[in-house]
Design a protein around this motif. Structure first.
Motif, PDB file in Angstrom:
ATOM      1  N   CYS A  36     -35.533   5.974  52.313  1.00  0.00           N
ATOM      2  CA  CYS A  36     -35.443   4.829  51.402  1.00  0.00           C
ATOM      3  C   CYS A  36     -36.742   4.041  51.287  1.00  0.00           C
ATOM      4  O   CYS A  36     -36.940   3.336  50.289  1.00  0.00           O
ATOM      5  CB  CYS A  36     -34.330   3.883  51.861  1.00  0.00           C
ATOM      6  SG  CYS A  36     -32.665   4.564  51.673  1.00  0.00           S
ATOM      7  N   THR A  37     -37.622   4.137  52.276  1.00  0.00           N
ATOM      8  CA  THR A  37     -38.842   3.323  52.259  1.00  0.00           C
ATOM      9  C   THR A  37     -39.689   3.527  51.005  1.00  0.00           C
ATOM     10  O   THR A  37     -40.050   2.548  50.335  1.00  0.00           O
ATOM     11  CB  THR A  37     -39.679   3.565  53.526  1.00  0.00           C
ATOM     12  OG1 THR A  37     -38.959   3.074  54.658  1.00  0.00           O
ATOM     13  CG2 THR A  37     -41.005   2.837  53.442  1.00  0.00           C
TER      14      THR A  37
ATOM     15  N   SER B  19     -44.871   5.125  46.766  1.00  0.00           N
ATOM     16  CA  SER B  19     -43.477   5.266  46.356  1.00  0.00           C
ATOM     17  C   SER B  19     -43.050   6.707  46.109  1.00  0.00           C
ATOM     18  O   SER B  19     -41.928   6.953  45.665  1.00  0.00           O
ATOM     19  CB  SER B  19     -43.228   4.458  45.077  1.00  0.00           C
ATOM     20  OG  SER B  19     -44.097   4.878  44.036  1.00  0.00           O
TER      21      SER B  19
ATOM     22  N   GLN C 135     -39.351   0.203  43.950  1.00  0.00           N
ATOM     23  CA  GLN C 135     -38.397  -0.578  43.180  1.00  0.00           C
ATOM     24  C   GLN C 135     -38.558  -2.077  43.362  1.00  0.00           C
ATOM     25  O   GLN C 135     -38.248  -2.852  42.451  1.00  0.00           O
ATOM     26  CB  GLN C 135     -36.966  -0.172  43.570  1.00  0.00           C
ATOM     27  CG  GLN C 135     -36.599   1.247  43.181  1.00  0.00           C
ATOM     28  CD  GLN C 135     -36.650   1.449  41.681  1.00  0.00           C
ATOM     29  OE1 GLN C 135     -36.095   0.669  40.917  1.00  0.00           O
ATOM     30  NE2 GLN C 135     -37.321   2.516  41.242  1.00  0.00           N
ATOM     31  N   LEU C 136     -39.015  -2.495  44.535  1.00  0.00           N
ATOM     32  CA  LEU C 136     -39.132  -3.930  44.809  1.00  0.00           C
ATOM     33  C   LEU C 136     -40.500  -4.486  44.447  1.00  0.00           C
ATOM     34  O   LEU C 136     -40.877  -5.574  44.870  1.00  0.00           O
ATOM     35  CB  LEU C 136     -38.829  -4.196  46.284  1.00  0.00           C
ATOM     36  CG  LEU C 136     -37.421  -3.804  46.748  1.00  0.00           C
ATOM     37  CD1 LEU C 136     -37.250  -4.097  48.231  1.00  0.00           C
ATOM     38  CD2 LEU C 136     -36.355  -4.545  45.941  1.00  0.00           C
TER      39      LEU C 136
ATOM     40  N   LEU D 130     -37.809   1.971  48.031  1.00  0.00           N
ATOM     41  CA  LEU D 130     -37.780   0.510  48.059  1.00  0.00           C
ATOM     42  C   LEU D 130     -39.143  -0.075  47.735  1.00  0.00           C
ATOM     43  O   LEU D 130     -39.244  -1.086  47.028  1.00  0.00           O
ATOM     44  CB  LEU D 130     -37.306   0.021  49.433  1.00  0.00           C
ATOM     45  CG  LEU D 130     -35.837   0.296  49.781  1.00  0.00           C
ATOM     46  CD1 LEU D 130     -35.549  -0.095  51.221  1.00  0.00           C
ATOM     47  CD2 LEU D 130     -34.913  -0.455  48.829  1.00  0.00           C
ATOM     48  N   ARG D 131     -40.203   0.541  48.254  1.00  0.00           N
ATOM     49  CA  ARG D 131     -41.546   0.032  47.956  1.00  0.00           C
ATOM     50  C   ARG D 131     -41.852   0.106  46.464  1.00  0.00           C
ATOM     51  O   ARG D 131     -42.558  -0.733  45.921  1.00  0.00           O
ATOM     52  CB  ARG D 131     -42.591   0.809  48.760  1.00  0.00           C
ATOM     53  CG  ARG D 131     -42.581   0.475  50.239  1.00  0.00           C
ATOM     54  CD  ARG D 131     -43.784   0.991  50.994  1.00  0.00           C
ATOM     55  NE  ARG D 131     -43.945   2.428  50.967  1.00  0.00           N
ATOM     56  CZ  ARG D 131     -44.393   3.153  51.987  1.00  0.00           C
ATOM     57  NH1 ARG D 131     -44.704   2.555  53.134  1.00  0.00           N
ATOM     58  NH2 ARG D 131     -44.538   4.451  51.894  1.00  0.00           N
TER      59      ARG D 131
END
Length: 401
Positions: free
Chosen positions: A149-150, A266, A156-157, A153-154
């Motif tokens: 997920c890292t 990402s 998407q966020l 998440l990097r």
């Protein structure tokens, strides 16, 4: 022959050896990074320490931390959960605070949100307390989810743009495998806002929760196998798993180097990168750590007899391991303070630009010797006021049986 994880054994020798070795390597590596100039970066000596040792050392150190939580926990059997929880909170908060203090004293208060490895270890100490209640398969699932997920998440966020245009191919290795390994050109800016502080802690610090928390979690499960005396049976599978993960990580890194415009932050099929830790690097680090820890545990613990003497280097590593927190804390003072003193007298701040590779390497070795000698003298005087002494005093005061 008797395995050391029986009821009468207090420590696993290999774990102390690896921890001490990693600490000594980290000191030398940090001296080479912070003192080394541009010419130093273009040498095999700099590359070997900074990447061949450093890229693995941090993940191995964190896995050892997870293993140690299990090994130390077996000495606390019989204590109620309230006492154990208090001890975990005290230890976690103390290590976390020591990390912030270390950054403030070494680089100045504006650098405390850099999020060094100690702050991550403090947070992980509390997380691992709650892992005691979870089955091993669920802990491994959480670790796997963090790894997977890292990158997502990097991206998407909206934290990926923070690293834009500051990553470059690493010298030396790029002459042989172009674009396979990247390093940041400079440091990320430290901004004193709640959003940036939390974002740094979770994603963009030097050792953020995502993805670095997965290594203590994996170590915790490996520590359980050691305590249950199942490591010898697991050894062939652990070695195979390590080789598979190393091959997969290197394969992803090489495939990523052949792609143009790929996002290291990402993406998944991406070049290797330590900061930020790319997906390929995560897989490779995990494989190397599992392989090395398993081999050394077998050699130094499973095959060890009680009357077998350790060698001189194993003795040094074990000795350093007993004062790991103080050793790590003080080495940053030996780096940050000389740079500050030079700045006061010269007006120039020579961080990353002080000397060549050999001189920086020599300074690192000298620092290791100075710290080792200082700890020896300190120990002869009762080890009073070391960080470990303060932690033990706080534990006795607030979480004594």
């Amino acid at each position: 022959m008797h395995p050391p994880d029986g009821p009468n054994t207090q420590r696993a020798l290999s774990i102390d050896i690896i921890r001490g070795f990693a600490l000594i390597c980290m000191v030398v590596i940090h001296f080479m990074i912070y003192f080394g100039n541009a010419a130093a970066m273009n040498t095999w000596l700099y590359f070997s320490f900074n990447h061949l040792l450093g890229d693995w050392g941090a993940s191995g150190f964190l896995m050892i931390m997870g293993i140690s939580q299990v090994l130390s926990g077996r000495k606390q059997t019989g204590l109620n959960n309230s006492i154990l929880f208090k001890r975990a909170i005290i230890r976690g908060v103390f290590i976390f605070s020591a990390g912030l203090l270390m950054l403030a004293l070494a680089w100045g208060p504006h650098k405390i949100w850099q999020w060094d490895i100690l702050t991550l270890m403090g947070f992980a100490t509390v997380v691992l307390f709650f892992c005691r209640c979870l089955p091993s398969w669920s802990i491994l699932l959480i670790a796997a989810l963090i790894a997977v997920c890292t990158p997502f998440l990097r991206g998407q966020l909206a934290v990926a743009p923070i690293w834009n245009n500051i990553l470059m191919p690493v010298p030396v290795i790029s002459s042989y495998f172009p674009g396979i390994l990247f390093d940041p050109v400079g440091e990320l800016k430290m901004v004193w806002s709640a959003k940036d502080i939390v974002q740094g802690f979770l994603f963009t610090g030097e050792f953020p929760v995502f993805p670095w928390l997965l290594f203590p979690l994996a170590g915790f499960v490996l520590g359980r196998r050691m305590v249950e005396q199942k490591t010898q049976r697991d050894l062939p599978w652990l070695l195979l798993l390590g080789i598979v993960l190393i091959s997969l990580g290197m394969g992803l890194g090489y495939a990523g180097s052949l792609r143009t415009g790929v996002s290291i932050i990402s993406g998944y099929i991406v070049p290797l990168c330590f900061y930020p830790d790319s997906f390929s690097m995560i897989i490779c680090q995990l494989g190397i750590s599992i392989f090395i820890i398993s081999i050394l545990y077998y050699l130094y613990d499973i095959r060890r007899t009680y009357n077998r003497k350790t060698g001189i280097f194993a003795g040094i590593f074990t000795y350093i391991s007993r004062s790991a927190l103080t050793f790590y804390f003080l080495h940053y003072m030996l780096i940050g303070w000389p740079l500050a003193i030079i700045y006061v007298f010269s007006g120039k701040y020579y961080i990353y630009n002080l000397m060549g590779a050999l001189h920086a390497f020599a300074c690192g070795l000298a620092a290791v010797g100075l710290l080792g000698l200082g700890l020896k003298i300190w120990e002869k005087r009762g080890s009073k006021y070391k960080l470990e002494w303060f932690l033990a005093a706080l534990t006795r005061r607030f979480a004594s049986t």
